[in-house]
Design a protein around this motif. Sequence first.
Motif: not given
Length: 308
Positions: A106-108, A141-143, A151-153, A171-172
């Motif tokens: 996931g993106g942050g 999941t995303g942030g 908020g971290v991915g 990796g997030g």
Amino acid sequence: TTSGTIADGSKYQVAVSAFDGTNVGVGLSPPIPLAFHYGAFDDAYGDGDVETAAANGRFYEDTPTGTYLWGTLTSAPTTSGGQTNYSWTPSVSRSANVLMVAGGGGGGGAFSGGGGAGGVVYSENVSLSGTINVSVGQGGTGGDGSGSSSGVGIKGFDTSMTGLTTAVGGGGGGTNNSTASQAGGSGGGDGHKSSGNKTGVAGQGHAGGEEDQTNALACGGGGGCGSIGGDGSGNYGGNGGDGVDYSYVFGSTYGDNGWFASGGGGGIQSPGIAGSSSRGGGSGGRNDNHNTPTNPAQSHTGGGGGGA
């Protein structure tokens, strides 16, 4: 006869749900890919219902057990711990080419890095016989855009198949002044003041990109199977790393027209220009003013989510 197998990670939220496909359509002419997905039937290919999907070689956690032309689902699929698990016995012993792609990261959220693509493992002429266990990893999941630890991915989940090297989840992306970018099949990109390990697994993916140290709100792109994630630079977030093309083996039905596992673009503070993504299902980043939701990657591709 040699046919093929795909195990792919893709994203529903900002990471990915994954699938594993297997070109072993026994009794069909020509053989068709078999695709084992994470989670319940979603009609991604226009089958209409889960029974028709199974007849077309596509399987989900709610696919009925029983014997099909391609073999037997020996027990009901189960989903737990970020994986959907299958037990499958081919109709006859044969060899196959197997492509496994884990769930993308996931993106942050809030001045954050892009998610890394799920790891890719391709194996040729794999002998398929007896009971084969397949576990398909969900995407992370995303942030949430808060810029805090929430908020971290999230890192994607692994995909595996009996006797083969496990494809490692992506990796997030790191998030604003908080949780660092993560290693994975491909690594997540750095967020604002949140540089981390962000390495990829050798042979499966590449590292995520770095934040711009002179303009720390330009964040790194997630790594892809085909290349490293781009570094944030000046007024631009880093682009996600390239995906990889397997259309020459499995055609264009699966993945992003046959491409898999590109990284998510890095985020940046508005009015900067967020990082982009390439073929393979990763999503572009966003220019954030806090509380901006992350961009989900394309389903069933193994792509990484975009950072906000």
